[in-house]
Write an enzyme that holds these catalytic residues in place. Structure first.
Site, short mmCIF file in Angstrom:
data_model
loop_
_atom_site.label_atom_id
_atom_site.label_comp_id
_atom_site.label_asym_id
_atom_site.label_seq_id
_atom_site.Cartn_x
_atom_site.Cartn_y
_atom_site.Cartn_z
N HIS A 1 22.31 12.58 -29.34
CA HIS A 1 21.86 12.11 -28.03
C HIS A 1 22.98 11.35 -27.32
O HIS A 1 23.12 11.46 -26.09
CB HIS A 1 20.62 11.23 -28.18
N CYS A 2 23.76 10.62 -28.07
CA CYS A 2 24.84 9.80 -27.48
C CYS A 2 25.94 10.65 -26.85
O CYS A 2 26.66 10.16 -25.97
CB CYS A 2 25.46 8.91 -28.54
N ILE A 3 26.12 11.88 -27.31
CA ILE A 3 27.24 12.69 -26.82
C ILE A 3 26.80 13.70 -25.76
O ILE A 3 27.61 14.53 -25.34
CB ILE A 3 27.97 13.41 -27.96
#
Length: 365
Positions: free
Chosen positions: A356-358
């Protein structure tokens, strides 16, 4: 165009749910040697798998630094547009634009100030000036106007919208002294409401244990899966420090309602067994003053909640762990019409975040 005299809420715009249809997904290509081990090659392999998996379901825009442009372009990945976007690191969820829509076919974006997760107080790398320009470049590529907040620091992974007026955050991140120390909780909440078009902010106390890079981003512990329904990272073992954090989040959410007054249904997904950095992994990262260390034996903030919802699929981080299948099965039951795409994501986790962070979605207005 940069809009300076209004807010998204005043103009009728709001942050849609990640579950709403996307036009595309943005990612950035990893390369910095003081965060990604072995010249970032293992991380690049993992990122490439994420890119190609998402590209089966929706277009991908992959931003790369000049030094990697020709290399990545030669990969010739279907449904992937490679563009040159200078960046300090590859966490586009946090550095990229937050897109907002008005329900009438129009889209704009919020361009938050970014300071490396805490600036000179407790940030994890320096400089961050190229990262602070990423949102404006995304707006240029997408051809949308932006609301720029030069004096309000926020990372995209610290907010999660249900698309119906309710935003999930953690106190651990938003009240951290490295972000907006001169603002009260109430002032921060009002800013979020104005720029995300929201009516209610739900303040979970803390994020995942040892999520020190981000100071406990909400997208690693809790996500909306439907209106008035969330998934929550859970730990059964009471002696594990994560248990108290998960229990506090559960108790808080159980006592709250969303913006429409509905009680919140909570689905637990057990965290993986403890993941720690090996000596080989630590030795592979360049030691540079001013960047966050990756030391042998350090516990990593592993969580299945850090998945990404794209059109038709859930891109799920897995860890070759006994709990992997439970996470797959639970998400499949929650998203029966979507394909669950598990990706072994240890290399991404070693950099301080996960799938999700990328990623950063661009909604279809």
């Amino acid at each position: 165009m940069r809009i300076t005299d209004s807010t998204p809420k005043a103009d009728g715009f709001y942050m849609p749910s990640e579950l709403a249809e996307h036009r595309c997904t943005y990612l950035l290509w990893p390369e910095r040697n003081d965060n990604w081990r072995a010249g970032a090659k293992p991380a690049q392999a993992a990122f490439k798998q994420v890119v190609q998996t998402i590209a089966k379901y929706e277009p991908v825009v992959l931003g790369v630094n000049k030094s990697q442009y020709a290399h990545v372009l030669e990969m010739n990945m279907p449904n992937v547009q490679v563009v040159e976007i200078s960046n300090d690191d590859s966490w586009i969820r946090d550095t990229g634009a937050t897109f907002v829509v008005d329900g009438l076919g129009h889209m704009r974006a919020v361009d938050w100030a970014f300071n490396g997760y805490g600036g000179l107080v407790n940030g994890i790398y320096f400089p961050w000036d190229q990262d602070d320009l990423i949102a404006s470049k995304m707006c240029g590529i997408e051809g949308v106007d932006r609301y720029r907040l030069s004096n309000f620091v926020l990372e995209g992974g610290s907010v999660h919208s249900d698309g119906e007026g309710t935003i999930l955050v953690t106190e651990e991140t938003l009240l951290d002294p490295g972000r907006n120390p001169d603002m009260t909780k109430e002032q921060i909440e009002e800013t979020l409401k104005e720029y995300l078009g929201a009516e209610k902010i739900l303040w979970i106390p803390q994020g995942i244990y040892m999520d020190e890079d981000t100071n406990g981003h909400v997208d690693n512990i809790c996500q909306w899966v439907a209106p008035a329904k969330v998934v929550l990272a859970w730990e059964d073992e009471e002696n594990d420090p994560q248990h108290a954090r998960s229990q506090a989040a559960y108790d808080y959410l159980s006592s709250e309602t969303d913006a429409k007054g509905r009680p919140i249904e909570i689905v637990k997904i057990h965290v993986p067994n403890v993941v720690t950095i090996t000596q080989e992994e630590s030795d592979g990262v360049d030691i540079v003053e001013g960047t966050f260390p990756r030391n042998e034996g350090d516990r990593l903030p592993a969580s299945y909640i850090n998945y990404y919802n794209c059109n038709g699929a859930v891109i799920l981080p897995t860890f070759d762990d006994p709990h992997d299948q439970e996470a797959i099965d639970t998400l499949q039951s929650l998203f029966p019409d979507k394909v669950i795409e598990p990706i072994y994501a240890r290399e991404i986790l070693l950099g301080g975040g996960n799938i999700h962070c990328i990623t950063q979605q661009v909604p279809r207005p």
